[in-house]
Design a protein around this motif. Structure first.
Motif, PDB file in Angstrom:
ATOM      1  N   VAL A  95      -6.741 -42.710 -78.303  1.00  0.00           N
ATOM      2  CA  VAL A  95      -5.565 -43.554 -78.595  1.00  0.00           C
ATOM      3  C   VAL A  95      -5.948 -44.996 -78.932  1.00  0.00           C
ATOM      4  N   LEU A  96      -7.250 -45.292 -78.894  1.00  0.00           N
ATOM      5  CA  LEU A  96      -7.678 -46.653 -79.218  1.00  0.00           C
ATOM      6  C   LEU A  96      -8.340 -46.687 -80.593  1.00  0.00           C
TER       7      LEU A  96
ATOM      8  N   ALA B  64      -2.326 -47.132 -71.350  1.00  0.00           N
ATOM      9  CA  ALA B  64      -1.303 -46.323 -70.668  1.00  0.00           C
ATOM     10  C   ALA B  64      -0.107 -46.097 -71.596  1.00  0.00           C
ATOM     11  N   TRP B  65       0.283 -47.156 -72.293  1.00  0.00           N
ATOM     12  CA  TRP B  65       1.438 -47.074 -73.200  1.00  0.00           C
ATOM     13  C   TRP B  65       1.178 -46.039 -74.306  1.00  0.00           C
ATOM     14  N   ARG B  66      -0.023 -46.118 -74.893  1.00  0.00           N
ATOM     15  CA  ARG B  66      -0.323 -45.176 -75.986  1.00  0.00           C
ATOM     16  C   ARG B  66      -0.477 -43.760 -75.439  1.00  0.00           C
ATOM     17  N   ASN B  67      -1.005 -43.658 -74.227  1.00  0.00           N
ATOM     18  CA  ASN B  67      -1.182 -42.330 -73.640  1.00  0.00           C
ATOM     19  C   ASN B  67       0.139 -41.597 -73.458  1.00  0.00           C
ATOM     20  N   ILE B  68       1.180 -42.362 -73.069  1.00  0.00           N
ATOM     21  CA  ILE B  68       2.450 -41.650 -72.833  1.00  0.00           C
ATOM     22  C   ILE B  68       3.068 -41.131 -74.136  1.00  0.00           C
ATOM     23  N   TRP B  69       2.625 -41.693 -75.255  1.00  0.00           N
ATOM     24  CA  TRP B  69       3.171 -41.215 -76.537  1.00  0.00           C
ATOM     25  C   TRP B  69       2.268 -40.185 -77.209  1.00  0.00           C
TER      26      TRP B  69
ATOM     27  N   ARG C 242       6.984 -34.124 -74.603  1.00  0.00           N
ATOM     28  CA  ARG C 242       6.940 -34.032 -73.141  1.00  0.00           C
ATOM     29  C   ARG C 242       7.437 -35.335 -72.493  1.00  0.00           C
ATOM     30  N   SER C 243       7.000 -36.449 -73.046  1.00  0.00           N
ATOM     31  CA  SER C 243       7.424 -37.734 -72.474  1.00  0.00           C
ATOM     32  C   SER C 243       8.926 -37.937 -72.641  1.00  0.00           C
TER      33      SER C 243
ATOM     34  N   MET D 187      -4.989 -46.514 -61.362  1.00  0.00           N
ATOM     35  CA  MET D 187      -3.979 -47.490 -61.780  1.00  0.00           C
ATOM     36  C   MET D 187      -3.417 -47.127 -63.160  1.00  0.00           C
ATOM     37  N   MET D 188      -4.306 -46.684 -64.043  1.00  0.00           N
ATOM     38  CA  MET D 188      -3.868 -46.353 -65.406  1.00  0.00           C
ATOM     39  C   MET D 188      -2.889 -45.167 -65.384  1.00  0.00           C
ATOM     40  N   ILE D 189      -3.216 -44.147 -64.580  1.00  0.00           N
ATOM     41  CA  ILE D 189      -2.348 -42.963 -64.538  1.00  0.00           C
ATOM     42  C   ILE D 189      -1.010 -43.307 -63.875  1.00  0.00           C
TER      43      ILE D 189
END
Lengths: 238, 404
Positions: free
Chosen positions: A108-109, B6-11, B16-17, B310-312
């Protein structure tokens, strides 16, 4: 060849009687059986050997990614077996760089952010890490990739970004596990050129685990493993 | 950068998100509406009691509340009147005489509270005048009575009919009089309507033989936050011969009910949160298992377990807070017109009236509701992420990188 032949160089990593036993389906597998060797500053060292010879296991142990079943690993004089999980993570962050066979960039980066990432973990300010990441990408000739994400890059490009990520923090050693295995020979050669240049120009120590002939050919030191033991060890002058 | 990651991970898995955020949003909308409507109902019960009879403060002779007999009347109404008039913050007051008695028609009798009032004064502090369903309010004419519609039905009387009121007089004899029903009121409480009858204060004083004595001063104040200040001031002015009560002291059960409600709502929110927690755990576990190799790489390059955790947790918090935000906005947009028009529950009006609540419920949005809605669910989202995050934190970097 006796590893003490290179004592004129500064020692970074030393292994003593290193052994590793894995359990596979309840059966113990001896991946390493008493490996003793030294990695010196400025080495361009290749650990070679057939599949199952223990080269990746050795790389993982000297990279503080795994703990030995017996023996010791000394990194810059520090006994890694006495370090906590968090201290090992700190050594990896501050002193080591990693290059993986599957590139393993954070999907994602962007390329720039991937290179910045380890500096972020080090607490480098945003402006400074951006500057250094850009400089490293330019140095590797991939500054046109800065805003691309891994899925928008070729394998060779991803591995170049992975190299940038590994060297941007100026680590003591870069550990590369089969870095050319997923690449065609031309791309692989060009990446090896790049790493050789980093080794010569910046005196960055590289340790490879590989069975790729062109990697083996480029190594200035070669450790040949067979069934978890060092079969031969040689230095070459290039 | 951890936030960005974290923001990009949720998308990464949008569908699902979105499902998780929608479930959080629906939960927030449901709790917001339920909470505001329940509060609306309870506050309506309280305000109805204040508006129909209790007012904000009451002054009696010491001991009247424990023993509300006619002999426990206020010894000097003029003293109380002076104290009330000189106390700032009081908007209106009404002096009353009240006693328990019997109201009889030709057909039936019923135990009632006889309230003797000055119609003008009382009209300023209670809603009886405005609650007339038929007839007129007390005009000051002789022997007029305003009774509840429910009581009229019970006694089988209507407008213009006569009823007999009886109560123990000051001298111990039974005082009685005949009253003509001039008005029928209907408040939001059927129980109240069956129990309270209003007659002119001088009629009541005459019937009970108390001269110009009164039993109670009911007071309305301008600013409810000054309630205890005004109570203290009146107590100081009047001395120990008098008792001054605030409406929470007069209606302890209703106030207790509000307290209980506040506490029970925390349990309710917790139940909603627990239901959501499993959704969050499931989502975050799936997300963690999909990224085991990536976590291995993050750990290999030196990311510490605490930062990974923290990230999760941040990812789960973002899912929770976005869902909560959307839920709150949608819930608020539903609340706004409801707060104006109210929710019409006419089909349950009979049972609602027996609880002292009208058929139209106006939702009440308080800071408590906002805090509960905005904080509790994101907190549960974070709690739900702890287990998956802990699992990710325990991964061995090498095993994780090799994970297929």
């Amino acid at each position: 060849m006796n590893p003490t032949d290179t004592t004129e160089h500064e020692e970074i990593i030393r292994t003593e009687d290193l052994g590793k036993i894995y359990e596979e389906n309840g059966i113990p597998v001896h991946a390493l059986r008493g490996v003793t060797t030294i990695v010196h500053k400025g080495d361009f060292l290749v650990i070679a050997g057939p599949s199952g010879s223990g080269k990746t296991t050795l790389l993982n142990l000297i990279g503080a990614l795994d703990r030995p079943s017996r023996g010791k690993v000394f990194f810059e004089g520090r006994d890694l077996s006495k370090k906590s999980k968090s201290e090992l993570a700190s050594i990896r962050l501050h002193r080591l760089g990693f290059i993986f066979q599957a590139y393993n960039l954070i999907p994602v980066l962007t390329a720039l952010e991937n290179v910045e990432f380890t500096m972020m973990l080090l607490g480098v300010s945003e402006a400074e890490r951006r500057k250094q990441a850009m400089a490293t990408l330019q140095e590797l000739g991939i500054d046109e990739l800065v805003h691309k994400r891994p899925n928008e890059m070729s394998g060779g490009q991803q591995q170049r970004v992975a190299i940038a990520r590994a060297i941007v923090t100026r680590p003591a050693v870069v550990l590369a596990d089969e870095p050319t295995a997923n690449l065609d020979s031309t791309t692989g050669a060009s990446l090896l050129d790049l790493m050789e240049r980093m080794n010569k120009d910046k005196n960055i120590t590289f340790v490879f685990s590989s069975h790729d002939p062109q990697v083996i050919q480029r190594g200035r030191r070669l450790i040949l493993l067979h069934d978890g033991t060092i079969k031969s060890e040689q230095s070459r002058t290039r | 950068m951890i936030f960005k990651l974290a923001w990009r991970n949720i998308w990464r898995n949008k569908r699902r998100s979105v499902v998780v955020m929608t479930s959080v949003a629906v939960g927030v909308i449901a709790t917001l509406l339920m909470d505001t409507l329940s509060r609306g109902m309870i506050y309506q019960m309280l305000y109805n009691q204040i508006g129909s009879h209790v007012a904000h403060l009451q002054i009696h002779r010491q001991g009247f509340r424990d023993n509300p007999i006619i002999q426990n009347n206020i010894p000097d109404a003029a003293v109380v009147e002076r104290a009330v008039s000189s106390t700032p913050g009081i908007s209106h007051y009404s002096s009353r005489i009240l006693t328990y008695g019997l109201l009889s028609s030709a057909a039936a009798s019923s135990g009632v509270f006889l309230i003797g009032i000055d119609p003008d004064q009382e009209g300023q502090i209670t809603t009886i005048k405005g609650s007339l369903a038929a007839g007129t309010y007390l005009s000051g004419g002789p022997n007029e009575a305003v009774i509840g519609q429910s009581l009229a039905e019970k006694l089988g009387v209507g407008l213009g009919d006569r009823v007999v009121g009886m109560a123990s007089a000051l001298d111990g004899h039974v005082g009685s009089d005949v009253f003509r029903i001039v008005g029928l009121y209907e408040t939001l409480s059927s129980e109240f309507d069956k129990s309270f009858i209003y007659i002119a204060r001088d009629n009541a004083q005459e019937m009970l033989g108390v001269g110009d004595l009164v039993s109670e001063f009911a007071i309305r104040i301008n600013d409810i936050s000054q309630l205890h200040t005004i109570q203290d001031r009146l107590l100081e002015e009047l001395g120990e011969e008098y008792e001054v009560f605030t409406y929470p002291e007069i209606l302890p059960f209703l106030v207790l009910q509000i307290d209980l409600y506040e506490q029970s709502m925390i349990i309710f929110y917790a139940i909603i949160g627990i239901a959501l927690i499993f959704g969050i755990i499931n989502t975050m576990l799936m997300s963690v298992f999909e990224r085991i190799r990536e976590f291995g790489v993050l750990k290999a390059v030196g990311m510490k377990d605490r930062r990974l955790l923290m990230m999760i947790v941040l990812e789960a918090f973002l899912l929770g807070i976005i869902g909560t935000g959307i839920g709150f906005i949608v819930g608020y947009l539903i609340y706004l017109p409801l707060a104006r028009t109210g929710l019409d529950l006419s089909m349950f009006s009979e049972s609602l009236r027996s609880w002292g609540v009208g058929a139209i419920i106006y939702p009440v949005l308080t800071w408590n509701v906002i805090a509960n809605a905005l904080l509790i669910i994101p907190i549960f989202a974070v709690l739900g992420a702890l287990y998956p995050a802990f699992r990710a934190g325990r991964l061995q970097p090498m095993a994780a990188i090799r994970y297929v």
